[in-house]
Design a protein around this motif. Structure first.
Motif, PDB file in Angstrom:
ATOM      1  N   GLY A 159      11.070  -8.761 -16.792  1.00 52.37           N
ATOM      2  CA  GLY A 159      11.160  -8.108 -18.083  1.00 52.37           C
ATOM      3  C   GLY A 159      10.077  -7.100 -18.387  1.00 52.37           C
ATOM      4  N   LEU A 160       9.215  -6.773 -17.418  1.00 55.23           N
ATOM      5  CA  LEU A 160       8.186  -5.768 -17.677  1.00 55.23           C
ATOM      6  C   LEU A 160       8.833  -4.390 -17.600  1.00 55.23           C
ATOM      7  CD1 LEU A 160       5.054  -5.871 -18.197  1.00 55.23           C
ATOM      8  CD2 LEU A 160       4.816  -5.028 -15.859  1.00 55.23           C
ATOM      9  N   SER A 161       9.045  -3.771 -18.748  1.00 58.92           N
ATOM     10  CA  SER A 161       9.792  -2.515 -18.775  1.00 58.92           C
ATOM     11  C   SER A 161       9.054  -1.408 -18.031  1.00 58.92           C
ATOM     12  CB  SER A 161      10.052  -2.088 -20.225  1.00 58.92           C
ATOM     13  OG  SER A 161       8.853  -1.703 -20.876  1.00 58.92           O
ATOM     14  N   PHE A 162       7.717  -1.465 -18.010  1.00 53.32           N
ATOM     15  CA  PHE A 162       6.932  -0.470 -17.284  1.00 53.32           C
ATOM     16  C   PHE A 162       7.303  -0.488 -15.804  1.00 53.32           C
ATOM     17  CE2 PHE A 162       3.102   1.254 -15.306  1.00 53.32           C
ATOM     18  CZ  PHE A 162       2.788   2.315 -16.145  1.00 53.32           C
ATOM     19  N   ALA A 163       7.478  -1.700 -15.238  1.00 53.29           N
ATOM     20  CA  ALA A 163       7.886  -1.833 -13.838  1.00 53.29           C
ATOM     21  C   ALA A 163       9.334  -1.417 -13.654  1.00 53.29           C
ATOM     22  CB  ALA A 163       7.697  -3.280 -13.378  1.00 53.29           C
ATOM     23  N   CYS A 164      10.165  -1.713 -14.617  1.00 52.30           N
ATOM     24  CA  CYS A 164      11.577  -1.323 -14.562  1.00 52.30           C
ATOM     25  C   CYS A 164      11.692   0.200 -14.509  1.00 52.30           C
ATOM     26  CB  CYS A 164      12.299  -1.878 -15.789  1.00 52.30           C
ATOM     27  SG  CYS A 164      14.086  -1.902 -15.665  1.00 52.30           S
ATOM     28  N   ALA A 165      10.917   0.897 -15.350  1.00 51.17           N
ATOM     29  CA  ALA A 165      10.940   2.366 -15.372  1.00 51.17           C
ATOM     30  C   ALA A 165      10.403   2.942 -14.070  1.00 51.17           C
ATOM     31  CB  ALA A 165      10.131   2.877 -16.567  1.00 51.17           C
ATOM     32  N   GLU A 166       9.348   2.334 -13.509  1.00 51.17           N
ATOM     33  CA  GLU A 166       8.790   2.836 -12.248  1.00 51.17           C
ATOM     34  C   GLU A 166       9.787   2.649 -11.106  1.00 51.17           C
ATOM     35  OE1 GLU A 166       5.005   1.910  -9.337  1.00 51.17           O
ATOM     36  OE2 GLU A 166       4.656   2.127 -11.486  1.00 51.17           O
ATOM     37  N   THR A 167      10.468   1.513 -11.079  1.00 52.41           N
ATOM     38  CA  THR A 167      11.482   1.282 -10.051  1.00 52.41           C
ATOM     39  C   THR A 167      12.599   2.315 -10.173  1.00 52.41           C
ATOM     40  OG1 THR A 167      11.008  -1.089 -10.114  1.00 52.41           O
ATOM     41  CG2 THR A 167      13.044  -0.421  -9.045  1.00 52.41           C
ATOM     42  N   ALA A 168      13.023   2.594 -11.402  1.00 54.26           N
ATOM     43  CA  ALA A 168      14.070   3.595 -11.620  1.00 54.26           C
ATOM     44  C   ALA A 168      13.611   4.970 -11.133  1.00 54.26           C
ATOM     45  CB  ALA A 168      14.439   3.652 -13.098  1.00 54.26           C
ATOM     46  N   ARG A 169      12.372   5.342 -11.426  1.00 53.88           N
ATOM     47  CA  ARG A 169      11.846   6.638 -10.957  1.00 53.88           C
ATOM     48  C   ARG A 169      11.807   6.694  -9.438  1.00 53.88           C
ATOM     49  NH1 ARG A 169       7.951   5.797 -14.844  1.00 53.88           N
ATOM     50  NH2 ARG A 169       6.390   5.388 -13.238  1.00 53.88           N
ATOM     51  N   ASN A 170      11.327   5.611  -8.817  1.00 57.81           N
ATOM     52  CA  ASN A 170      11.250   5.580  -7.357  1.00 57.81           C
ATOM     53  C   ASN A 170      12.624   5.794  -6.727  1.00 57.81           C
ATOM     54  OD1 ASN A 170       8.491   5.093  -7.342  1.00 57.81           O
ATOM     55  ND2 ASN A 170       8.715   2.878  -7.223  1.00 57.81           N
ATOM     56  N   GLU A 222      10.638   8.310  -4.467  1.00 56.91           N
ATOM     57  CA  GLU A 222       9.178   8.286  -4.434  1.00 56.91           C
ATOM     58  C   GLU A 222       8.655   6.943  -3.937  1.00 56.91           C
ATOM     59  OE1 GLU A 222       8.376  11.359  -8.171  1.00 56.91           O
ATOM     60  OE2 GLU A 222       8.058   9.222  -8.453  1.00 56.91           O
ATOM     61  N   ASN A 223       7.361   6.934  -3.588  1.00 54.62           N
ATOM     62  CA  ASN A 223       6.651   5.709  -3.194  1.00 54.62           C
ATOM     63  C   ASN A 223       7.365   4.935  -2.091  1.00 54.62           C
ATOM     64  OD1 ASN A 223       4.440   5.924  -5.070  1.00 54.62           O
ATOM     65  ND2 ASN A 223       5.852   5.357  -6.703  1.00 54.62           N
ATOM     66  N   GLY A 224       7.924   5.658  -1.127  1.00 56.19           N
ATOM     67  CA  GLY A 224       8.552   5.021   0.025  1.00 56.19           C
ATOM     68  C   GLY A 224       9.990   4.602  -0.170  1.00 56.19           C
ATOM     69  N   TYR A 225      10.546   4.801  -1.353  1.00 59.20           N
ATOM     70  CA  TYR A 225      11.943   4.468  -1.610  1.00 59.20           C
ATOM     71  C   TYR A 225      12.852   5.592  -1.108  1.00 59.20           C
ATOM     72  CZ  TYR A 225      11.136   0.544  -4.862  1.00 59.20           C
ATOM     73  OH  TYR A 225      10.807  -0.660  -5.432  1.00 59.20           O
ATOM     74  N   ASP A 226      14.048   5.242  -0.661  1.00 62.51           N
ATOM     75  CA  ASP A 226      15.093   6.227  -0.432  1.00 62.51           C
ATOM     76  C   ASP A 226      15.769   6.531  -1.760  1.00 62.51           C
ATOM     77  OD1 ASP A 226      14.729   6.378   2.331  1.00 62.51           O
ATOM     78  OD2 ASP A 226      15.985   4.615   2.662  1.00 62.51           O
ATOM     79  N   THR A 227      16.221   7.760  -1.929  1.00 58.63           N
ATOM     80  CA  THR A 227      16.901   8.142  -3.167  1.00 58.63           C
ATOM     81  C   THR A 227      18.210   7.365  -3.305  1.00 58.63           C
ATOM     82  OG1 THR A 227      15.954  10.360  -3.112  1.00 58.63           O
ATOM     83  CG2 THR A 227      17.918  10.050  -4.465  1.00 58.63           C
ATOM     84  N   ASP A 228      18.376   6.723  -4.439  1.00 55.18           N
ATOM     85  CA  ASP A 228      19.583   5.951  -4.739  1.00 55.18           C
ATOM     86  C   ASP A 228      19.794   6.035  -6.243  1.00 55.18           C
ATOM     87  OD1 ASP A 228      21.621   4.131  -5.134  1.00 55.18           O
ATOM     88  OD2 ASP A 228      20.856   2.681  -3.679  1.00 55.18           O
ATOM     89  N   MET A 229      20.448   7.102  -6.693  1.00 53.65           N
ATOM     90  CA  MET A 229      20.589   7.353  -8.125  1.00 53.65           C
ATOM     91  C   MET A 229      21.421   6.296  -8.825  1.00 53.65           C
ATOM     92  SD  MET A 229      20.978  11.494  -8.363  1.00 53.65           S
ATOM     93  CE  MET A 229      19.679  12.579  -7.760  1.00 53.65           C
ATOM     94  N   GLU A 230      22.407   5.752  -8.130  1.00 52.43           N
ATOM     95  CA  GLU A 230      23.251   4.731  -8.757  1.00 52.43           C
ATOM     96  C   GLU A 230      22.459   3.448  -9.007  1.00 52.43           C
ATOM     97  OE1 GLU A 230      26.601   4.393  -6.182  1.00 52.43           O
ATOM     98  OE2 GLU A 230      27.639   6.115  -7.072  1.00 52.43           O
TER      99      GLU A 230
END
Length: 440
Positions: free
Chosen positions: A378-389, A394-402
């Motif tokens: 439930g940490l929204s800050f982490a939720c937003a960072e995961t969504a950005r990644n 970013e940060n080693g993630y592959d782009t996955d807009m869905e």
């Protein structure tokens, strides 16, 4: 959503271990798919390319062992392709494939080449051996132990969120983190911690309310008007701390192992919370102290001893809300209080997991695991960072807009309009993909 094969519990997300019975879901999935080991090793390659390297290593290990232990020898070309995939894992990522497994696979391929007596097969084996010889993984030289969250310490005696959120009575009200609107007080305290030097300076010179809000929510982050009531309450509490409380807060920020400063701060927080009618009063002190549980060498025992009584009181209050054991409390208020306290408690773990993720940057599998677990708590800050990644790769993630949209939908449900929410909404007709749903 998927079902645990051991206990039958439905699981949302891509956690490795079942939150109910702790069964290893990845291991069970790999064993189930190992009837066709070559398909499994191709799936491992897909997981590897998507950044899921820990899962890729497990799949590859299971698949290759099934091949090596099988009664029937495969065609050389097919085995060569499997060993080539394994060599990519071995050379590009530390600890994804062990030296022993890589050596056994090459020896097996060499035996196949010798049995066929073809020179081109022998040359292929030599090329693969040359490829892995002297390979320096991307994190070679990093001999530091795997990072852990401080709640994994043997001195931590509080229950995990999974057990706290479980409801044994099917008719009971079940808290759901997505129902909480706005930030929790503990997450707001975490935002204070992230920008504490500026905010302590503002408090020192008795800056105004708007200046404090601007420090909590700098440009490019969540706007104060989207944070919910917790932000206003938190600022009011800060302004009510008094000189002694502010001095104790400054001392804690510079030396979080000073028990006397913690005790003084706790008393000042209780006074401020009581004056403003915060319930339960311990939440204000917890919101300021929780980030300091993460010490330089693991769990900060001094802070833990200071916050544990408040957290135990929180847990008892949640139990009372569930059982209806609070005299005179309206049923709807009881449900609302349980929902609020469940969010606060889960966010405590989310803060600690985000701090572990932050320290794990550059060690991709750990960073991803801690960050997504923090979002799940439930940490929204982490939720937003995961969504950005996921949205920007970013940060080693592959782009996955869905998949990014999945996280922004959660943020919208909570009325937390981080900038990434607007970015994702600009992509028309973008579907939502729940991470982990396509892994069955």
């Amino acid at each position: 959503m998927r079902r645990c094969g051991t206990c039958g519990k439905w699981i949302l997300g891509k956690e490795r271990f079942c939150p109910s019975c702790k069964a290893d879901l990845w291991e069970a999935e790999a064993q189930r798919k190992a009837e066709n080991p070559f398909s499994l090793i191709e799936e491992a390659e897909d997981q590897f390319l998507r950044g899921n390297r820990e899962k890729a290593g497990l799949f590859a290990f299971t698949a290759m062992n099934r091949i090596l232990e099988g009664d029937r020898r495969p065609a050389f070309d097919r085995m060569e392709e499997a060993v080539d995939i394994l060599s990519d894992f071995y050379t590009e990522s530390e600890n994804c494939v062990s030296d022993e497994l890589m050596s056994d696979a090459l020896d097996y391929l060499e035996e196949l080449a010798e049995s066929k007596g073809r020179e081109d097969y022998r040359q292929s084996v030599e090329q693969l051996r040359a490829k892995v010889q002297g390979a320096v993984p991307e994190t070679a030289g990093d001999t530091s132990p795997a990072p852990v969250c401080v709640y994994q310490s043997s001195d931590w005696h509080l229950p995990l969120p999974e057990s706290v959120m479980q409801i044994s009575d099917a008719d009971s009200f079940s808290p759901d983190l997505t129902r909480t609107k706005g930030l929790s007080l503990i997450e707001t305290g975490f935002l204070f911690y992230r920008n504490q030097r500026l905010l302590l300076s503002v408090l020192r010179r008795e800056g105004g309310r708007q200046e404090l809000l601007d420090g909590l929510f700098p440009p490019g982050s969540l706007k104060a008007e989207h944070a919910g009531p917790a932000a206003d309450i938190f600022v009011s509490l800060l302004q009510s701390l008094g000189a002694a409380g502010l001095d104790a807060l400054r001392k804690m920020s510079s030396d979080p192992r000073d028990a006397s400063s913690l005790k003084l701060l706790e008393g000042s927080c209780a006074q401020a919370a009581g004056a403003l009618g915060l319930y339960p009063e311990c939440l204000f002190f917890l919101s300021l102290a929780v980030p300091y549980l993460h010490g330089e060498k693991g769990l900060n025992e001094v802070v833990y001893r200071a916050v544990e009584p408040g957290l135990q009181a929180l847990l008892q209050l949640m139990t009372d809300c569930r059982t209806g054991g609070i005299d005179g409390m309206d049923s709807e208020y009881r449900k609302q209080l349980l929902q609020t306290l469940a969010t606060e408690y889960c966010n405590l773990y989310g803060v600690l997991e985000y701090l572990a993720a932050d320290l794990s940057r550059g060690r991709q599998s750990f960073y991803v695991r801690f960050l997504e677990s923090a979002a799940g708590n439930g940490l929204s800050f982490a939720c937003a960072e995961t969504a950005r990644n996921l949205f920007y790769g970013e940060n080693g993630y592959d782009t996955d807009m869905e998949a990014a949209k999945f996280y922004t939908v959660i943020l919208k449900m909570r009325e937390l309009y981080y900038p990434i929410v607007d970015s994702v909404e600009q992509i028309r007709d973008l579907k939502v993909r729940i991470p982990g749903m396509d892994e069955e």
